[in-house]
Write an enzyme that holds these catalytic residues in place. Structure first.
Site: not given
Ligand code: HSE
Length: 344
Positions: A227, A324
């Site tokens: 990210k 979610g």
């Molecule tokens: N596994 C990720 C989290 C899901 O826990 O944020 C969303 O990218």
């Protein structure tokens, strides 16, 4: 009324959440935006594949999953098409790429996205792998083909972290972005502070559907690092790759560390950051002990938050869900609506 035909590549939680949103909000979308979204194809390795050029029934798709766990027996003129045949041969205007994510190769999603864009089809995805690894190439291909690629759901699910940064703060210069970008690890740290063991908290995060299929990527920080790379590329025009992010997860944070921080009026948070420094752009994911007075300290559970440091507004913080089923499904709708706005 503008109509978009959609092909869903993958029909897991996110695809089902998105289908539910389309089923429930069809009328509102038509009224407010003069737009209609019609799912014409679904292709999922495990749940089955259907294609009807005139459209599939969202309610029937969701009921089949709920009752049988698959969509294989639903009536449709074409059945069993794999992802590439679905992308190549259906009449979809937009491909919704929501197959599983792989942060090492980006595949098979990367091939799906390249194929769709090369055909001039719009792509909307929540899939971090291909976007963290190849965003500049995919964005250039989209431009060349007159298509759009929407990636809002790759960071903070449907919370519009990318749109706020790219569009609404687009006239500022963003010198730093930092935040809590992984729900699973924030949930684990919060539960550990409340007395749960690491294993209990991880099991709960998996049960609640926050964690990736293999939660190693969450707890070791790779998900947040992906990210961070996406934020660097999209918001700071910095073409970073995964290898540029110094990355440490939460597996070394012990209950004793957490108790010690608590006693000192501090809290552990896994912070992802990308910053313009005197030596170029630096990116990291690491657990930090921050004072309770810090805005990110109060973000608990699976909630995410992001702070943009800008020249004109100083700091702007956005808080919202980061994972979610409906939350991530909404990211796809947000991107589709942006494509519709841009088409005018
Ligand atoms: N596994 C990720 C989290 C899901 O826990 O944020 C969303 O990218």
């Amino acid at each position: 009324m503008q109509r978009y035909r959609l092909a869903l590549i993958g029909f897991g939680n996110v695809g089902q959440g998105f289908t539910q949103i389309l089923r429930d909000k069809g009328e509102q979308l038509a009224r407010r935006f003069d737009v209609q979204y019609q799912i014409v194809a679904v292709s999922d390795l495990l749940k089955g594949s259907l294609y009807d050029p005139d459209g599939l029934d969202a309610t029937a798709l969701l009921e089949a999953i709920q009752n049988k766990g698959h969509i294989q027996n639903l009536p449709a003129p074409h059945q069993g098409w794999d992802a590439l045949k679905t992308i190549n041969q259906t009449n979809a205007d937009a491909v919704i790429e929501i197959s599983y994510t792989d942060l090492k190769t980006g595949e098979p999603a990367l091939t799906h996205i390249r194929t769709a864009l090369a055909l001039g089809k719009h792509v909307v995805t929540t899939n971090k792998g291909p976007i963290a690894l190849r965003y500049p190439e995919l964005a250039a291909l989209a431009r060349e083909k007159g298509a759009e690629i929407g990636v809002e759901g790759t960071v903070m699910s449907g919370t519009p972290a990318l749109r706020v940064g790219q569009e609404l703060l687009g006239g500022t210069s963003i010198s730093k972005v930092q935040g809590i970008l992984n729900g699973t690890t924030n949930y684990i740290l919060t539960q550990m502070e409340n007395g749960a063991s690491y294993q209990q908290a991880l099991a709960q995060a998996q049960e609640l559907g926050y964690a990736e299929a293999d939660p190693t990527g969450d707890v070791e920080g790779h998900d947040a690092a992906g990210k961070v790379v996406i934020l660097a590329n999209l918001l700071m025009e910095a073409p970073l790759t995964m290898a540029d992010v110094s990355c440490q997860g939460i597996t070394q944070v012990s209950p004793a560390d957490i108790a010690e921080a608590k006693a000192a009026g501090e809290r552990w948070k896994l912070i992802g950051a990308v910053e313009q420094t005197g030596h170029g752009v630096e990116a990291s994911v690491k657990p930090l002990r921050i004072p309770l007075s810090h805005p990110l300290a109060s973000i608990s559970g699976a909630t995410n938050a992001i702070t943009y440091t800008t020249d004109l507004l100083d700091e702007v913080t956005l808080v919202g869900p980061g994972a979610g089923r409906l939350e991530t499904g909404y990211a796809l709708l947000g991107d589709l609506l942006a494509i519709h706005r841009n088409s005018k």
